[in-house]
Structures are given as structure tokens and as C-alpha cells.
Design a protein around this motif. Structure first.
Motif, PDB file in Angstrom:
ATOM      1  N   TYR A  54       0.865   8.970   0.356  1.00  0.00           N
ATOM      2  CA  TYR A  54       1.331   9.312  -0.997  1.00  0.00           C
ATOM      3  C   TYR A  54       2.389   8.314  -1.471  1.00  0.00           C
ATOM      4  N   GLN A  55       3.341   8.011  -0.589  1.00  0.00           N
ATOM      5  CA  GLN A  55       4.406   7.074  -0.953  1.00  0.00           C
ATOM      6  C   GLN A  55       3.840   5.685  -1.227  1.00  0.00           C
ATOM      7  N   LYS A  56       2.860   5.291  -0.448  1.00  0.00           N
ATOM      8  CA  LYS A  56       2.240   3.979  -0.660  1.00  0.00           C
ATOM      9  C   LYS A  56       1.510   3.932  -2.002  1.00  0.00           C
ATOM     10  N   GLN A  58       2.073   5.876  -4.582  1.00  0.00           N
ATOM     11  CA  GLN A  58       3.075   5.967  -5.639  1.00  0.00           C
ATOM     12  C   GLN A  58       3.739   4.619  -5.872  1.00  0.00           C
ATOM     13  N   ALA A  59       3.984   3.895  -4.780  1.00  0.00           N
ATOM     14  CA  ALA A  59       4.596   2.572  -4.890  1.00  0.00           C
ATOM     15  C   ALA A  59       3.679   1.614  -5.638  1.00  0.00           C
ATOM     16  N   GLU A  60       2.392   1.681  -5.357  1.00  0.00           N
ATOM     17  CA  GLU A  60       1.437   0.812  -6.060  1.00  0.00           C
ATOM     18  C   GLU A  60       1.393   1.154  -7.548  1.00  0.00           C
ATOM     19  N   ASP A  62       3.891   2.509  -9.253  1.00  0.00           N
ATOM     20  CA  ASP A  62       5.164   2.050  -9.816  1.00  0.00           C
ATOM     21  C   ASP A  62       5.157   0.535 -10.002  1.00  0.00           C
ATOM     22  N   ILE A 134       5.940  -2.481  -3.777  1.00  0.00           N
ATOM     23  CA  ILE A 134       4.784  -2.394  -2.885  1.00  0.00           C
ATOM     24  C   ILE A 134       5.217  -2.525  -1.432  1.00  0.00           C
ATOM     25  N   GLN A 136       8.066  -1.687  -0.181  1.00  0.00           N
ATOM     26  CA  GLN A 136       8.702  -0.421   0.198  1.00  0.00           C
ATOM     27  C   GLN A 136       7.654   0.646   0.515  1.00  0.00           C
ATOM     28  N   GLY A 137       6.605   0.678  -0.296  1.00  0.00           N
ATOM     29  CA  GLY A 137       5.534   1.640  -0.049  1.00  0.00           C
ATOM     30  C   GLY A 137       4.817   1.364   1.265  1.00  0.00           C
ATOM     31  N   GLN A 138       4.570   0.089   1.550  1.00  0.00           N
ATOM     32  CA  GLN A 138       3.926  -0.273   2.813  1.00  0.00           C
ATOM     33  C   GLN A 138       4.832   0.073   3.994  1.00  0.00           C
ATOM     34  N   SER A 141       4.585   3.694   4.601  1.00  0.00           N
ATOM     35  CA  SER A 141       3.314   4.022   5.229  1.00  0.00           C
ATOM     36  C   SER A 141       3.335   3.681   6.720  1.00  0.00           C
TER      37      SER A 141
END
Length: 208
Positions: A54-56, A58-60, A62, A134, A136-138, A141
């Protein structure tokens, strides 16, 4: 009337059975607890992965927003630059100076160049911000995957420990049974070899 040896043998048998049963039950309980811990760990692992995904995602999203906002701001900067150039041209013409004059052309060029530079800088900043988001999202993850792996490793370890405890329980029960069997056989063989050993000398008649 039961003989003392028979009574002792019965008590020993009951004790051996109780010990074996207890060992088996403890082993089964340990296995059940290990399975429970493993199930909880797997559930936690799945939750960690879901949160990481989900965070990954969401980061993409954003990051796309950051890039889109940068492009929009760049277009606004270009539009403002054009308005400024138009105003400069109108001011030049109003002052009686030819718009093709070198100074007027230089002013227009500087306005256009400055506006385009600001627009490109804005786009570059947006792309940089997008890459950071991105990343941060990775990172989130990867952290989630590591947490899931650790959770599953813990659950597997607990499950294996429970299975080993169950095996140990059965082994202990079997050992207890074999030990009792050996002792019982030893007592029986001793009595069989000397049947009169169960009686005391005082119990035999003197013949008088």
C-alpha cells in the motif's frame, strides 16, 4: 488376597502409564502452541506485506502527483513569462521605441529565457521530488518484506520446536513403557526362577 509383588507391579504400571500419557499430552500441547504461533506469525507477515504494498502504491501515486503539479506550475510560469513579454513590448511601443530595437529585443529575450529557465527548474524539482517519494515507497516495501520474513522465520521456528516437543513426548512415553516392561520382566523372571521367594520362612509349616 493380592500378593505384595503383584500390588507393586500394578502401582508401577499405573505410574508408567501416567508418565507416558503426560509426556504425550505435553508434546501435543507444545505442537498445538507452535502451530498457533506460526499462524499468528503468518498473519502478521501478510499484514506487513499488505502495508508495504500500500505504501509503495501510495508513493507512486504521490510521485505522479508531484510530476503533474510541476508540469502545471511550469506552464503557469511560461504563461506568466509571455504576459510579461507582451507587457514589455507594449511599454516599449508606448515609449516610442521600436520593438525591433536591440535593447527591446534583449529585454524580450531575457524575459523569455528567464521564464523558460524557471519552468524547466520547476519540472526538474518535481521529477526529483517524485524520485524521492518513490524511493521512500520502495524502502517501506523492502522493510515490510523484511518484517514479514522475520515474522515467518519466528513462526517456523516455533512450529518446529512444537513438532520436536511432540516427538520428544512420544519418545519419552515409549522409553517409560520400555523401562517399565524391563522392570516388570525382571521381577517376574526373578519370581519365576525362585517361586518360594514370595513366601517368608515363617509362613512354612514346621511339620510338627
Amino acid at each position: 488376597m493380592c500378593e505384595p509383588a503383584t500390588i507393586m507391579l500394578g502401582l508401577a504400571a499405573a505410574g508408567a502409564a501416567t508418565t507416558a500419557y503426560s509426556a504425550v499430552q505435553q508434546g501435543k500441547a507444545a505442537e498445538a502452541e507452535g502451530n498457533r504461533v506460526a499462524a499468528v506469525a503468518e498473519n502478521q507477515a501478510q499484514q506487513s506485506i499488505a502495508i508495504g504494498n500500500y505504501q509503495k502504491a501510495q508513493a507512486e501515486a504521490d510521485a505522479d502527483t508531484a510530476r503533474g503539479e510541476a508540469v502545471l506550475q511550469a506552464e503557469q510560469i511560461r504563461a506568466a513569462s509571455k504576459r510579461q513579454r507582451s507587457a514589455a513590448i507594449a511599454a516599449t511601443a508606448g515609449s516610442g521605441t521600436s520593438v525591433s530595437d536591440g535593447t527591446a529585443e534583449l529585454i524580450n529575450f531575457e524575459i523569455m529565457q528567464g521564464g523558460e529557465k524557471d519552468a524547466l527548474t520547476t519540472i526538474l524539482s518535481g521529477n526529483t521530488r517524485a524520485r524521492q517519494i518513490i524511493a521512500q515507497g520502495q524502502g517501506a516495501s523492502i522493510s515490510a518484506d523484511n518484517a514479514a520474513a522475520n515474522s515467518r522465520a519466528y513462526g517456523t521456528s516455533a512450529q518446529i520446536s512444537g513438532q520436536n516437543a511432540k516427538k520428544a513426548g512420544y519418545t519419552s512415553a515409549a522409553t517409560s513403557a520400555l523401562k517399565f516392561g524391563s522392570q516388570a520382566y525382571g521381577g517376574w523372571s526373578s519370581t519365576a526362577a525362585n517361586p518360594m521367594s514370595r513366601y517368608t520362612t515363617g509362613n512354612l509349616g514346621s511339620g510338627d
